[in-house]
Enzyme design. Sequence first.
Site, mmCIF file in Angstrom:
data_model
loop_
_atom_site.group_PDB
_atom_site.id
_atom_site.type_symbol
_atom_site.label_atom_id
_atom_site.label_comp_id
_atom_site.label_asym_id
_atom_site.label_seq_id
_atom_site.Cartn_x
_atom_site.Cartn_y
_atom_site.Cartn_z
ATOM 1 N N HIS A 27 32.174 29.314 4.964
ATOM 2 C CA HIS A 27 31.984 29.378 6.409
ATOM 3 C C HIS A 27 32.535 28.111 7.082
ATOM 4 O O HIS A 27 31.797 27.147 7.272
ATOM 5 C CB HIS A 27 30.495 29.526 6.720
ATOM 6 C CG HIS A 27 29.862 30.731 6.105
ATOM 7 N ND1 HIS A 27 29.539 30.802 4.771
ATOM 8 C CD2 HIS A 27 29.497 31.920 6.644
ATOM 9 C CE1 HIS A 27 29.005 31.992 4.509
ATOM 10 N NE2 HIS A 27 28.953 32.686 5.623
ATOM 11 N N HIS A 258 33.932 32.373 11.293
ATOM 12 C CA HIS A 258 32.556 32.184 10.820
ATOM 13 C C HIS A 258 32.418 32.214 9.308
ATOM 14 O O HIS A 258 31.923 31.261 8.708
ATOM 15 C CB HIS A 258 31.628 33.244 11.427
ATOM 16 C CG HIS A 258 30.289 33.296 10.766
ATOM 17 N ND1 HIS A 258 29.295 32.392 11.041
ATOM 18 C CD2 HIS A 258 29.788 34.106 9.794
ATOM 19 C CE1 HIS A 258 28.243 32.655 10.283
ATOM 20 N NE2 HIS A 258 28.506 33.684 9.522
ATOM 21 N N GLU A 403 1.863 33.483 10.403
ATOM 22 C CA GLU A 403 1.843 33.399 8.943
ATOM 23 C C GLU A 403 3.152 32.838 8.391
ATOM 24 O O GLU A 403 3.160 31.988 7.503
ATOM 25 C CB GLU A 403 1.567 34.784 8.335
ATOM 26 C CG GLU A 403 0.232 35.399 8.743
ATOM 27 C CD GLU A 403 0.287 36.111 10.085
ATOM 28 O OE1 GLU A 403 1.391 36.244 10.658
ATOM 29 O OE2 GLU A 403 -0.771 36.534 10.584
ATOM 30 N N HIS A 465 -4.543 46.819 6.074
ATOM 31 C CA HIS A 465 -5.088 45.513 5.699
ATOM 32 C C HIS A 465 -5.421 45.402 4.217
ATOM 33 O O HIS A 465 -5.967 44.396 3.792
ATOM 34 C CB HIS A 465 -6.333 45.210 6.538
ATOM 35 C CG HIS A 465 -6.000 44.791 7.951
ATOM 36 N ND1 HIS A 465 -5.256 45.575 8.783
ATOM 37 C CD2 HIS A 465 -6.292 43.664 8.652
ATOM 38 C CE1 HIS A 465 -5.106 44.962 9.954
ATOM 39 N NE2 HIS A 465 -5.720 43.801 9.898
#
Lengths: 654, 654
Positions: A27, A258, A403, A465
Amino acid sequence: MGVAPTDLANAIRALSMDGVEAANSGHPGMPMGMADVATVLFTKYLKFDPADPKWPDRDRFVLSAGHGSMLIYALLYLTGYEQPTIDDIRQFRQLGSHCAGHPENFELPGVECTTGPLGQGLAMAVGMAIAERHLNAVFDAALVDHRTWVVAGDGCLMEGINHEAVGLAGHLGLGRLNVLWDDNRITIDGAVSLSSSEDIPARYRASGWHVAECDGHDFVDIDRALAEAAADPRPSLVRCRTIIGKGAPNKQGTSKTHGSALGKDEVAAARANLGWHAAPFEIPEDIRKAWLDFGKRGARDHAAWQDRLATHSDRAEFERRIAGDVDLEDAAGWAFSNWDRVPVSVATRKSSEFALEGLTAAMPELVGGSADLTGSNFTKTPVLSNMSAEDYAGRYINYGIREFGMAAAMNGMALHGGVIPFGGTFLVFADYARPAIRLSAIQQARVIYVMTHDSIGVGEDGPTHQPIEHVMSLRMIPNLDVYRPCDAVETAECWALAVAKKDGPSLLALSRQNLQQVRTGGDMLSAKGGYRLRAAIAPRQVVLLATGSEVEIAIAVASALEAQGIGADVVSMPCWSRFEAQDSAYRADVIPLDMLRVSIEAGVTLGWERYTGENGLRIGIDSFGASGPIKALYEHFGLTTDAITPQIVEKLKK
Amino acid sequence: MGVAPTDLANAIRALSMDGVEAANSGHPGMPMGMADVATVLFTKYLKFDPADPKWPDRDRFVLSAGHGSMLIYALLYLTGYEQPTIDDIRQFRQLGSHCAGHPENFELPGVECTTGPLGQGLAMAVGMAIAERHLNAVFDAALVDHRTWVVAGDGCLMEGINHEAVGLAGHLGLGRLNVLWDDNRITIDGAVSLSSSEDIPARYRASGWHVAECDGHDFVDIDRALAEAAADPRPSLVRCRTIIGKGAPNKQGTSKTHGSALGKDEVAAARANLGWHAAPFEIPEDIRKAWLDFGKRGARDHAAWQDRLATHSDRAEFERRIAGDVDLEDAAGWAFSNWDRVPVSVATRKSSEFALEGLTAAMPELVGGSADLTGSNFTKTPVLSNMSAEDYAGRYINYGIREFGMAAAMNGMALHGGVIPFGGTFLVFADYARPAIRLSAIQQARVIYVMTHDSIGVGEDGPTHQPIEHVMSLRMIPNLDVYRPCDAVETAECWALAVAKKDGPSLLALSRQNLQQVRTGGDMLSAKGGYRLRAAIAPRQVVLLATGSEVEIAIAVASALEAQGIGADVVSMPCWSRFEAQDSAYRADVIPLDMLRVSIEAGVTLGWERYTGENGLRIGIDSFGASGPIKALYEHFGLTTDAITPQIVEKLKK
């Protein structure tokens, strides 16, 4: 100095083109676009000493846009790090090279973290900046006083984790964190405007950040913006307006630069355009020397710091913290120090809290937290006070409902060193954090995940859950020790093992529901990963393998079998990776191949064939869970003595 | 109407308290806090007809803060849906109840999606709003003209995915999406200010949203704000200032009301405070009748819509799209329609493109996209033009660098109906999307994941970009069909199977590198999940099991073994879940137990014991990958004919 900054930057551009061209892969666009900004940063702002890449008070530099790895390789080489050598750079992206496709912290000192999965570098930098402020508060500015600098691209900013990282950094007021945004308006698919219409500075300001802007190809303007960022007490985003692939006359400003080599013709055109006449991988002597001189810029600061450390009253403790060695026996002693207060029947998330009380009291380097489930994860002990922008000495981080951000920040804290982070959430939300858990493992980062509510034992909250596939799928991540302790003794043991492990992450899967204590102490059996917990009384016909909350079921099944004259061993397997590290004799003794083996675990059975063999029985759950009280669920899914025992008896008859 | 809105709202509060109290488990705080806002929404704004929960032109209501499930259960009951009954509500959170802990779309018509994992409901709503605008553009406003309403809490807004969802919705200008933010300033750990200092409205405005605000307990003010949101052409965030647990006099406004029953005393105090004197689960007759009347409000709209549909020129196509039936043979025909253009040696990501060309041409319901890897995933075919705020008829979405947001949006599109979404990223980034992939499976949503670069075949990009544990850990998600085709024929077959599957997600793991074509067509063998690709020539001594890019290696190994007189079957296993659904005779024929079985897959070996048995050989990679050219990597990790064949010969000697 007679060397113009443009020449310094063009050295980065040339090496980046050459490395990618030789590999015919890589890149070039980002390093060429950010070469000017990086030149100002490394020659004037970044505090570092190539002679000692591990100097604890160095600034941290994080290349969040990790695909632009040639930028950091070029900078490390030019400023005089021992590695990479120019030969390493010639071997860019070849097997065994220090210069891997994406920067890897375990390959090169000076690469602070492994980046490439977008968004995570910046989020790890937040953790580094937290660790810095924390240690600054715990010790003082004489020992800890450095900045964290990040180069990030549009991808890093578009990823969801960016929101979590930015929110956390803004809330904690991490003023020594400065993010240099490579604003080149290009993504792989084309213009950023194809997929985004966001006013990024406004979003950062909404989270309490300072935003500066500059022309990323005007050295004076870059300098002004970096000075502004460094001076501002808030975390700073520096919007650097750049041209991707700057210097490649026919491809710059487009996504063509890129992710692939420019090609021989375009490289030649770029050399002409830049006035760069050196051969590939060669740096003109004056430019080479100028860069090396800049690399020596930090030596004086480093020496002064060493002087301060030498006479500092906290020197021993500081050095202990940075070294990070923890004796396993000590850790076990601390983990068991509240033992007299542990009730016989207690959830492992609760016995985890008891172990943590001892550990956090004895180990000031433990910095805890939870993603807004403190009262469920039991991660906060009495010695831990909240960390905040007003009190960085606090050792408990309210990560919020973030999280992934928590996990990435913990990676950054662990990689910074001086702290050992642990953080809690529900096990089912390990999925949210999974990309960072994987990076903990790749980076060998000492992070401890406290994942409670580890099965259908969650109960009424239902299938969204209830972990089903989680424990097994986490076991599949290389280098990650997954622990699922069965009672208070194993929990304390697993905590001690996790805390003492220096070179990788650990994850504790803990029950919501109360579990019977099945051991009273003795040798640290969890260190073996799996061990015979109960030996058969009648002649052994079956070996029961279980983990966590299902060990007490296995014991009850064994009793029921023994009552029928069928001898049954019970093997507890709190940590598969540790068990697999034992020698084959030990493993064959604990899990003999010439015998019916039955696994009992409240999760997917796929994977248990490793230990039961294909002729064994695998008791588990191969569908999603359900909403209901725990007892009803265990009955519904057949995880009871009454449901399991007859299946074993039947199997033995065959 | 003689019934005050307060009484209507208190009916929600009473049912919520009663349901949670009876279960002694649940979340009363959110439904009690948002009861007033929900009352205004359901009595005045939401377009729905309880007599036909599947009316295609209904407004979609998404309870993103799914823990507050009693809010939707109460509303569905009160407005006259057939389910839940009051007995269902009495059985809230009990095993088998329609009223599960979190709302489940497969349990209750009227629950548009399964929520609970925070942030995903809102992100799915973005997908629903996309599907609505798309179908509106493809058909017209006579058939498709509805809104998507969301109730979201602070958790939904703090999660990283919120950034991706908000960015996508703002960019696409989804003006018919209205999010009602329950701004109660409380999270589980305490005040939101413990973990966040964000100016949320400013962030939403930065992404092109309109923001309205109201007092969430002032009916006139709520009405004004909802009207403002409905009128604004941008997506709207309505900040509803509320008190969590509103009505419970001693606990309201605190996290104590969030996640557990209020307790008998507090419920009694709340009843007194609210002036609610009915027995538990009873609704006074006048209030009951008033709510039922509101439930009939949409019947006239519904009838008018049916009249429009009956005479609409596109009726048949519209009904076909909504029904969503796709014949497997048709799909296979379309997937193979470009067959003459497929070269012999081609990457499966490329053969996927060939299959997609046929499928997208034949099936206008296919709406594709990529998380900024279009040119790598090969997900864009000639008939797909970009979707944008200016052209919703476009069938290709530039999702940006938002893997999780893409997956969640696809869930919403699939659940909305009328479209079949597929989207691409690199397989390693399945981790970023994993929580949404799991929800695709739980919700039985017809989503097709196109995951390319599925192994160390990624090459130079290195370990951060090389899936190792991913294929196996995805196989562990219940209800998810994971396909790893080995050549162009299997790829077309797997695409046909995925497209024809109505009741769940599929994931295609596709190679970056070119693969030999090993089949020429014939029966659709991939439908069996695993099948004998090559039968042994010499007397059979070994069965080689492989998937994807390793099938050609297995064939070469078989040839090498046959050259030594060792007969070897080659079994290709593109889809484990389909193989396991075959009868035992078929499975035993393909994978006989009385024979050495060897698995070859460029990923973790854990799990393969299911088919190799413990005495088999498992050739794979149980560490992270490395950066280097593909060929060097396959050699380094021992995935070559020369490395594998001797191991088998040795094993056979034992």
